[in-house]
Design an enzyme around this catalytic site. Structure first.
Site, PDB file in Angstrom:
ATOM      1  N   HIS A   1      35.282  41.770  36.747  1.00  0.00           N
ATOM      2  CA  HIS A   1      36.092  42.605  35.910  1.00  0.00           C
ATOM      3  C   HIS A   1      37.670  42.160  35.689  1.00  0.00           C
ATOM      4  O   HIS A   1      38.231  41.599  36.406  1.00  0.00           O
ATOM      5  CB  HIS A   1      36.174  43.983  36.257  1.00  0.00           C
ATOM      6  CG  HIS A   1      36.643  45.140  35.212  1.00  0.00           C
ATOM      7  ND1 HIS A   1      37.914  45.217  34.928  1.00  0.00           N
ATOM      8  CD2 HIS A   1      36.169  45.986  34.442  1.00  0.00           C
ATOM      9  CE1 HIS A   1      38.018  46.171  33.960  1.00  0.00           C
ATOM     10  NE2 HIS A   1      37.091  46.657  33.598  1.00  0.00           N
TER      11      HIS A   1
ATOM     12  N   ASP B   1      35.964  45.042  45.226  1.00  0.00           N
ATOM     13  CA  ASP B   1      36.208  45.992  44.148  1.00  0.00           C
ATOM     14  C   ASP B   1      35.020  46.985  44.145  1.00  0.00           C
ATOM     15  O   ASP B   1      33.829  46.420  43.814  1.00  0.00           O
ATOM     16  CB  ASP B   1      36.258  45.022  42.590  1.00  0.00           C
ATOM     17  CG  ASP B   1      36.466  45.824  41.426  1.00  0.00           C
ATOM     18  OD1 ASP B   1      35.840  46.986  41.574  1.00  0.00           O
ATOM     19  OD2 ASP B   1      36.425  45.447  40.363  1.00  0.00           O
TER      20      ASP B   1
ATOM     21  N   GLN C   1      32.114  50.037  40.748  1.00  0.00           N
ATOM     22  CA  GLN C   1      30.604  50.149  40.130  1.00  0.00           C
ATOM     23  C   GLN C   1      29.863  50.492  41.565  1.00  0.00           C
ATOM     24  O   GLN C   1      28.684  51.002  41.280  1.00  0.00           O
ATOM     25  CB  GLN C   1      30.145  49.198  39.352  1.00  0.00           C
ATOM     26  CG  GLN C   1      30.818  48.834  38.177  1.00  0.00           C
ATOM     27  CD  GLN C   1      30.734  50.033  37.131  1.00  0.00           C
ATOM     28  OE1 GLN C   1      29.818  50.845  37.160  1.00  0.00           O
ATOM     29  NE2 GLN C   1      31.692  50.023  36.330  1.00  0.00           N
TER      30      GLN C   1
ATOM     31  N   LYS D   1      34.388  57.064  37.997  1.00  0.00           N
ATOM     32  CA  LYS D   1      33.154  56.669  37.839  1.00  0.00           C
ATOM     33  C   LYS D   1      32.143  57.082  38.976  1.00  0.00           C
ATOM     34  O   LYS D   1      30.849  56.420  39.084  1.00  0.00           O
ATOM     35  CB  LYS D   1      33.132  55.146  38.054  1.00  0.00           C
ATOM     36  CG  LYS D   1      33.942  54.290  37.112  1.00  0.00           C
ATOM     37  CD  LYS D   1      34.017  52.580  37.434  1.00  0.00           C
ATOM     38  CE  LYS D   1      35.042  52.166  36.554  1.00  0.00           C
ATOM     39  NZ  LYS D   1      34.558  51.842  35.144  1.00  0.00           N
TER      40      LYS D   1
ATOM     41  N   CYS E   1      35.094  43.929  29.510  1.00  0.00           N
ATOM     42  CA  CYS E   1      36.097  43.499  30.341  1.00  0.00           C
ATOM     43  C   CYS E   1      35.641  42.292  31.353  1.00  0.00           C
ATOM     44  O   CYS E   1      36.249  42.279  32.567  1.00  0.00           O
ATOM     45  CB  CYS E   1      36.959  44.692  31.101  1.00  0.00           C
ATOM     46  SG  CYS E   1      37.518  45.737  30.079  1.00  0.00           S
TER      47      CYS E   1
HETATM   48  N1  7TS Z   1      36.352  46.872  38.475  1.00  0.00           N
HETATM   49  C1  7TS Z   1      34.993  47.102  37.922  1.00  0.00           C
HETATM   50  C2  7TS Z   1      33.553  46.407  38.486  1.00  0.00           C
HETATM   51  C3  7TS Z   1      34.984  48.029  36.613  1.00  0.00           C
HETATM   52  O1  7TS Z   1      33.741  48.123  36.215  1.00  0.00           O
HETATM   53  C4  7TS Z   1      35.950  48.634  36.360  1.00  0.00           C
HETATM   54  C5  7TS Z   1      35.885  49.525  34.984  1.00  0.00           C
HETATM   55  C6  7TS Z   1      37.149  48.285  37.091  1.00  0.00           C
HETATM   56  C7  7TS Z   1      37.223  47.447  37.971  1.00  0.00           C
HETATM   57  C8  7TS Z   1      38.315  49.091  36.435  1.00  0.00           C
HETATM   58  O2  7TS Z   1      38.130  50.354  36.863  1.00  0.00           O
HETATM   59  P1  7TS Z   1      39.559  51.460  36.182  1.00  0.00           P
HETATM   60  O3  7TS Z   1      38.854  52.742  36.563  1.00  0.00           O
HETATM   61  O4  7TS Z   1      40.804  51.028  37.140  1.00  0.00           O
HETATM   62  O5  7TS Z   1      39.639  51.324  34.754  1.00  0.00           O
HETATM   63  N2  7TS Z   1      34.886  49.234  34.158  1.00  0.00           N
HETATM   64  C9  7TS Z   1      34.414  49.640  33.170  1.00  0.00           C
HETATM   65  C10 7TS Z   1      33.515  49.417  32.139  1.00  0.00           C
HETATM   66  O6  7TS Z   1      32.585  48.793  32.707  1.00  0.00           O
HETATM   67  N3  7TS Z   1      33.391  49.967  31.149  1.00  0.00           N
HETATM   68  O7  7TS Z   1      34.884  50.671  30.904  1.00  0.00           O
HETATM   69  C11 7TS Z   1      35.196  50.444  32.249  1.00  0.00           C
END
Ligand code: 7TS
Length: 410
Positions: A127, A204, A207, A230, A368
């Site tokens: 990401h 990371d 997910q 999430k 992303c």
């Molecule tokens: N890493 C992964 C694998 C992610 O899927 C996401 C967000 C992030 C980092 C960032 O997370 P945040 O909570 O700091 O924003 N992924 C997604 C997505 O797949 N669609 O919207 C956000």
């Protein structure tokens, strides 16, 4: 934990009031769980309860409300410790999300320990939040960013990874489960190999954490990042887990209140971990609410959650194969319930818009992960990602809508 065979999805659905919403005159079918999950009543009630009965600033007051708020906040820290099996609660740092957790490590650990010529390894399926912070710190330090390639199925090429590792490798930062492909990476092996070169590893877990049992000690992860939103928790809360000895060696990330022991104009001394990394008033209410999300997950049990989601995923793949021109993107052997797809002749954006008109929420675009899309020579995909409250009936609604869309267009 309840038995998978007696999992009552109907009852679980009643815990999520938003699932009763109508969107464009149709009952909501929410398949955008990789972006953020919906929140169960227990979390919603905890937020209300907090503001009605406990709200105060934490760690600083001796009055009763301040103590109640502090206790509730610190309870979540202990809960995260057990949820990911950290050694100590002090290794749990609250952030605003995975993005901030990764930035914290890149800025603090990276700034202190990277020097010119050092190497940082990430992967093609990261990401943007696990790419850009490393690019920024590598640029600042004259360090070099190396990238593990992926195969056509969406799996990391481990041999290539081993070739990238060397005495120059300082940091390896990889995604546990991909948000665009669903691939579950062999992170334990990745970590073991990195440690042979004394590199530290950040996972990371944005997910992975809602679906897979996480044991940071068993994985031997040096850092682990996750987002509460999430995994049925509130937005604006994330966690950075770090091994104590690493966190203690790292300089603060931001300066301000909470993170200090003593301040004078001549010299400031910093607080102990985790507070050293928690400058300013944190997102108290949402941290408090997050505990109830973890309770929700553990009550059902992650193996049960994963099994149910994958049953919905498998059913979706089977039904989608009836659609002419359907092309899944990401068919790794080990996956979480993310179904990225293309349909010949229809732009993913149009798929997303037309599904929305029928009440079905999917995400479209590059998710992303632009370098990953470049690897496959595509601009983006449509993505359905399934959660514990999703059903095969809902998949039928999506597939039926897609068939109508195709008939309409072609
Ligand atoms: N890493 C992964 C694998 C992610 O899927 C996401 C967000 C992030 C980092 C960032 O997370 P945040 O909570 O700091 O924003 N992924 C997604 C997505 O797949 N669609 O919207 C956000």
């Amino acid at each position: 934990m309840i038995q998978a065979s007696v999992l009552d999805i109907k009852e679980i659905r009643t815990q999520f009031p938003i699932l009763q919403e109508e969107v464009n005159g149709k009952r909501l079918v929410y398949f955008d769980n990789a972006a953020t999950t919906q929140k169960p009543n227990a979390v919603l009630k905890a937020l209300e309860e907090y503001y009605h009965h406990k709200n105060a600033n934490i760690h600083r007051g001796i009055h009763t409300l301040a103590e109640k708020a502090t206790t509730a906040f610190e309870e979540t820290r202990k809960r995260v410790k057990s949820f990911i099996n950290a050694t100590e609660a002090e290794e749990i740092i609250f952030t605003k999300g995975t993005t901030e957790s990764i930035n914290l490590v890149a800025s603090s650990y990276g700034r202190k320990f990277l020097k010119a010529g050092d190497e940082v390894i990430i992967s093609t399926m990261e990401h943007h939040s696990n790419i850009v912070p490393w690019q920024m710190i590598c640029e600042e330090k004259g360090a070099i960013l190396k990238v593990i390639p992926v195969n056509d199925n969406g799996e990391l090429l481990l041999e290539e990874y081993e070739n990238l590792l060397s005495e120059k490798t300082r940091i390896v930062s990889v995604v546990y489960a991909s948000n665009s492909l669903g691939t579950i990476n062999p992170v334990k092996t990745i970590i073991k190999k990195a440690h042979e070169y004394s590199a530290v590893v950040l996972l990371d877990g944005a997910q992975a954490t809602a679906h897979l049992d996480i044991d940071v000690q068993d994985l031997d992860a040096d850092f682990y990042a996750l987002s509460a939103h999430k995994m049925y928790g509130p937005t604006g809360v994330g966690v950075l887990y770090g091994k104590r000895d690493l966190l203690e060696k790292m300089p603060p990330y931001q300066g301000g209140g909470e993170m200090i022991k003593d301040v004078s104009f001549e010299k400031t001394t910093y607080n102990d971990i985790p507070y050293k990394f928690e400058a300013g008033t944190p997102n108290i209410a949402d941290v408090v609410g997050f505990k109830y999300a973890m309770d929700f997950v553990d009550e059902i049990g992650k193996p049960n959650i994963h099994a149910h989601e994958m049953a919905v995923y498998d059913y979706a793949v089977e039904k989608m194969e009836e659609i002419p021109g359907f092309q899944p993107v990401g068919i790794a052997l080990k996956k979480v319930s993310v179904l990225s797809f293309l349909i010949d002749g229809i732009h993913p954006f149009d798929i997303g818009q037309m599904l929305d008109a029928r009440g079905v929420a999917v995400r479209t675009g590059h998710h992303c992960t632009q370098p990953l899309m470049d690897r496959y020579g595509i601009e983006g995909t449509a993505r359905a990602s399934f959660s514990i409250y999703n059903t095969k009936d809902e998949v039928d609604v999506m597939v039926d809508a897609l068939k109508r869309i195709i008939n309409f267009i072609k």
